[in-house]
Design an enzyme around this catalytic site. Structure first.
Site, PDB file in Angstrom:
ATOM      1  N   LYS A 100      20.555  46.050  35.628  1.00 17.16           N
ATOM      2  CA  LYS A 100      21.384  45.079  36.092  1.00 17.16           C
ATOM      3  C   LYS A 100      20.621  43.732  36.294  1.00 17.16           C
ATOM      4  CE  LYS A 100      25.554  46.037  37.474  1.00 17.16           C
ATOM      5  NZ  LYS A 100      26.437  46.277  36.462  1.00 17.16           N
ATOM      6  N   THR A 156      23.970  51.062  35.855  1.00 17.17           N
ATOM      7  CA  THR A 156      23.305  49.752  36.279  1.00 17.17           C
ATOM      8  C   THR A 156      24.191  49.516  37.705  1.00 17.17           C
ATOM      9  OG1 THR A 156      25.102  48.296  34.914  1.00 17.17           O
ATOM     10  CG2 THR A 156      22.968  48.972  33.859  1.00 17.17           C
ATOM     11  N   ARG A 198      30.792  33.604  59.133  1.00 19.33           N
ATOM     12  CA  ARG A 198      30.418  33.689  57.523  1.00 19.33           C
ATOM     13  C   ARG A 198      29.086  32.775  57.310  1.00 19.33           C
ATOM     14  NH1 ARG A 198      34.821  30.131  54.284  1.00 19.33           N
ATOM     15  NH2 ARG A 198      34.514  28.065  55.372  1.00 19.33           N
ATOM     16  N   GLN A 230      36.404  21.817  54.505  1.00 18.57           N
ATOM     17  CA  GLN A 230      37.231  20.411  54.728  1.00 18.57           C
ATOM     18  C   GLN A 230      36.617  19.740  55.902  1.00 18.57           C
ATOM     19  OE1 GLN A 230      38.413  23.411  53.636  1.00 18.57           O
ATOM     20  NE2 GLN A 230      40.135  23.172  52.131  1.00 18.57           N
ATOM     21  N   HIS A 238      30.336  30.950  47.858  1.00 14.83           N
ATOM     22  CA  HIS A 238      30.718  31.933  48.448  1.00 14.83           C
ATOM     23  C   HIS A 238      29.605  33.017  48.764  1.00 14.83           C
ATOM     24  CE1 HIS A 238      34.496  30.449  48.309  1.00 14.83           C
ATOM     25  NE2 HIS A 238      34.854  30.476  47.014  1.00 14.83           N
TER      26      HIS A 238
HETATM   27  O1  URC Z   1      36.220  26.279  54.172  1.00 16.46           O
HETATM   28  C1  URC Z   1      37.110  26.837  53.462  1.00 16.46           C
HETATM   29  N1  URC Z   1      38.160  26.127  53.053  1.00 16.46           N
HETATM   30  C2  URC Z   1      39.256  26.673  52.150  1.00 16.46           C
HETATM   31  O2  URC Z   1      40.116  26.140  51.772  1.00 16.46           O
HETATM   32  C3  URC Z   1      39.022  28.237  51.723  1.00 16.46           C
HETATM   33  N2  URC Z   1      39.745  28.977  50.838  1.00 16.46           N
HETATM   34  C4  URC Z   1      38.963  30.036  50.889  1.00 16.46           C
HETATM   35  O3  URC Z   1      39.463  30.999  50.387  1.00 16.46           O
HETATM   36  N3  URC Z   1      38.105  30.108  51.536  1.00 16.46           N
HETATM   37  C5  URC Z   1      37.901  28.845  52.107  1.00 16.46           C
HETATM   38  N4  URC Z   1      37.038  28.089  53.110  1.00 16.46           N
END
Ligand code: URC
Length: 287
Positions: free
Chosen positions: A12, A57, A171, A214, A242
């Protein structure tokens, strides 16, 4: 004419592994790209499709995430040796293993407990426009990669029949900042202006307890405008890089936000402008 199978290996490639370890509120992060490749008695799968000797893998991938949980990866040489010895020591047919690891270097933002910036990829940018005797400057930066290992939540969003994203109160938040800012006038100490705008964004990223990327975007843009009077408007483009906690429960292991899979695509892309209400017209500055 005889045909025979020559050298072969399989594994992998480029598993993205991020680990967070905590000493109290102070976090350490490790960011590795790990590739595994195994060799051995693997003719059968090539010649007849008999997979009885193939350590999948996918299993190789799971192994490195589980190993990262069971013991901190340590130095990349140690982690590589642990994995390679496991693969060759656990399966008779696997006689060779190669583990290739790249470590991505991070530095703390202002000695912050859980906010980091990645070294090395960032560029400072400018676009200068002269048009009909008027002058505009838009400066900024791109590829400033930053990460917070806690202090980020995302919840309260609407759920429809296609929504699967779990709500989270803790997170990893990571992004590669592209920022461009427009100057209201050109009597500017350019180096100092850049350094202070950049520092304002980093401090806002580190210090904002984020309920959404945002919200962090707005805080970063606002901080730039508060730091430098000559800047009229800031445009930010923030990919949401992510980091998904790896589900280790199938291996009897918990994962308290310690071991993450860093996905490279798709990614959320959060873009926005923060500006002074009295900002002069932009003219052709952005075009
Ligand atoms: O900070 C975030 N804004 C989003 O608009 C969003 N959409 C998502 O799936 N994760 C996140 N995280």
């Amino acid at each position: 004419m005889g045909i025979t199978l020559g050298a072969n290996q399989y594994g992998k490639a480029e598993n993205r592994l991020v680990t967070v370890s905590r000493q109290g509120s102070r976090h350490e992060i490790r960011d590795l790209t790990v590739s595994t490749a195994l060799r051995g008695d693997l003719a059968d799968t090539h010649l007849t499709g008999d997979n009885s000797k193939v350590l999948a893998t996918d299993t190789q991938k799971n192994t490195l995430y589980a190993f990262a949980k069971q013991q901190p990866p340590g130095q990349i040489e140690e982690f590589g040796l642990r994995l390679a010895r496991h693969f060759t020591g656990s399966f008779e047919q696997i006689t060779g293993a190669r583990v290739i690891i790249d470590e991505h270097a991070w530095q703390r933002i202002d000695d912050h407990d859980h906010s980091f910036a990645r070294s090395g990829e960032e560029k400072r940018t400018t676009t200068v426009t002269v048009h009909n005797g008027q002058e505009w400057v838009v400066s900024g930066l791109r590829d400033l990669v930053v990460l917070k290992s806690t202090g980020s939540e995302f919840h309260g969003f609407p759920r429809d029949r296609y929504t699967t994203l779990p709500e989270t109160t803790d997170r990893i938040l990571a992004t590669a900042v592209t920022a461009r800012w427009r100057f209201a006038h050109l009597d500017v100490p350019w180096d100092k202006s850049f350094a202070e705008a950049r520092q304002a964004m980093l401090a806002a990223f580190a210090d904002t307890h984020s309920l959404s990327l945002q919200q962090t975007l707005y805080a970063m843009g606002k901080a730039v405008l508060e730091a430098r009077e000559e800047i009229a408007e800031v445009r930010l483009s923030l990919p949401n890089k992510h980091h998904f906690p790896v589900d280790l429960s199938k291996f009897g292991l918990d994962n308290d936000n310690e071991v993450f899979y860093a996905a490279d695509r798709p990614y959320g892309l959060i873009e926005g402008t923060v500006l002074r209400e009295e900002a002069p017209e932009p003219g052709p500055a952005w075009d």
